[in-house]
Design an enzyme around this catalytic site. Structure first.
Site, PDB file in Angstrom:
ATOM      1  N   LYS A   1      15.165  29.382  81.641  1.00 53.36           N
ATOM      2  CA  LYS A   1      13.765  29.085  81.344  1.00 53.36           C
ATOM      3  C   LYS A   1      13.145  30.124  80.412  1.00 53.36           C
ATOM      4  O   LYS A   1      11.920  30.172  80.264  1.00 53.36           O
ATOM      5  CB  LYS A   1      12.965  29.004  82.646  1.00 53.36           C
TER       6      LYS A   1
ATOM      7  N   ARG B   1       9.630  25.269  99.374  1.00 52.39           N
ATOM      8  CA  ARG B   1       9.303  24.310  98.322  1.00 52.39           C
ATOM      9  C   ARG B   1       9.229  22.907  98.918  1.00 52.39           C
ATOM     10  O   ARG B   1      10.006  22.542  99.803  1.00 52.39           O
ATOM     11  CB  ARG B   1      10.356  24.330  97.205  1.00 52.39           C
TER      12      ARG B   1
ATOM     13  N   PRO C   1       6.641  25.116  84.339  1.00 48.33           N
ATOM     14  CA  PRO C   1       7.573  24.526  83.378  1.00 48.33           C
ATOM     15  C   PRO C   1       9.021  24.805  83.781  1.00 48.33           C
ATOM     16  O   PRO C   1       9.380  25.937  84.100  1.00 48.33           O
ATOM     17  CB  PRO C   1       7.210  25.238  82.071  1.00 48.33           C
ATOM     18  N   GLU C   2       9.836  23.756  83.793  1.00 50.12           N
ATOM     19  CA  GLU C   2      11.246  23.904  84.121  1.00 50.12           C
ATOM     20  C   GLU C   2      12.064  23.777  82.836  1.00 50.12           C
ATOM     21  O   GLU C   2      11.507  23.753  81.740  1.00 50.12           O
ATOM     22  CB  GLU C   2      11.632  22.876  85.185  1.00 50.12           C
TER      23      GLU C   2
END
EC number: 3.2.2.23
Length: 271
Positions: free
Chosen positions: A57, A260, A2-3
């Site tokens: 976050k 990434r 989750p961002e």
């Protein structure tokens, strides 16, 4: 993972059910999360929740006695449920409220966290060095230009650096750079002010739109009602390596940058 939009969607979903409610119990079934869950019962039972905030976050659940700092990790979720809802696998923590509802923390991979802070939260080690929130005026072209000055790192890595700006994770960094026409490997300190102005605007617009769409569901994310987000239907580059560019029809390139996955269009995005 989750961002920022997914965490903000979660905050918006749980806050109306928590604010001004009194905590009557805290059930910890598994304290072995990313960091061990501290003994919270004495601090939080009997406390009234004053507000639910987000910093980067992290979700911050405020009481007069202190603040619970919650991080969803890779696969965590928070849901508001009736107190008698059967416990399922990976349901690690229940915050039990006087109104008969619970806030349930589920985290299959256990990279999430539930911590406690009695200091001003800005002084907590996890929060004290964070950069500005991207959806506030504190994140602007002058701030970004100053933060990037002299940096030789790739712009995508800088955009994902929480000391420069918080909450722009891999999904939204890919999308913002595509929208701004900037190659993800462009040397950050050499990007001119005009292009940075566009980038700041695109970061803000994309994050705001993702929140409006309920976040991005790729694997694990669901909101406080257990529903998925729909922004994934609007992704232009993330997860589309080898497919055609939505603007020019060129095949999208996929590389590894900072460990990434990074997807971009070699025609539309320039250094």
């Amino acid at each position: 993972m989750p961002e920022l939009p997914e965490v903000e969607v979660t905050r918006q979903g749980i806050a109306p059910h928590l604010v001004e409610q009194t905590v009557v119990d805290l059930i910890v079934r598994n304290a072995s999360l990313r960091w061990p869950v501290p003994e919270l019962a004495k601090q939080i039972i009997g406390q009234t929740i004053r507000q639910v905030r987000r910093r980067a976050k992290y979700l911050l659940i405020d009481t007069d006695a202190g603040t619970s700092i919650v991080h969803l990790g890779m696969s965590g979720s928070l849901r508001i449920l009736p107190h008698d809802t059967p416990v399922e696998k990976h349901d690690h923590i229940d915050l039990v409220l006087a109104n008969g509802r619970i806030l349930r923390f589920n985290d299959p991979r256990r990279f999430g966290a539930w911590l406690w802070c009695q200091l001003p939260e800005e002084a907590h080690p996890l929060l004290e060095k964070l950069g500005p929130e991207p959806l506030t005026d504190a994140f602007n072209v002058n701030q970004l230009a100053a933060a990037l000055a002299g940096k030789k790192k790739a712009i995508k890595l800088c955009l994902m650096d929480n000391h420069i700006v918080v909450g722009v994770g891999n999904i939204y960094a890919n999308e913002a750079l595509f929208a701004a026409g900037i190659h993800p490997e462009a040397e950050a300190g050499k990007i001119d002010i005009e292009r940075l102005t566009v980038l700041v605007a695109e970061v803000k617009q994309i994050l705001a739109h993702a929140i409006k769409q309920g976040g991005t569901t790729l694997k694990d994310f669901t909101n406080a009602e257990g529903k998925p987000g729909y922004f994934a239907q609007k992704l232009h580059v993330y997860g589309r390596g080898g497919e055609t560019c939505t603007q020019c029809g060129n095949l999208l390139s996929e590389i590894r940058l900072g460990q990434r996955t990074t997807v971009f269009c070699g025609i539309c995005q320039t250094r």
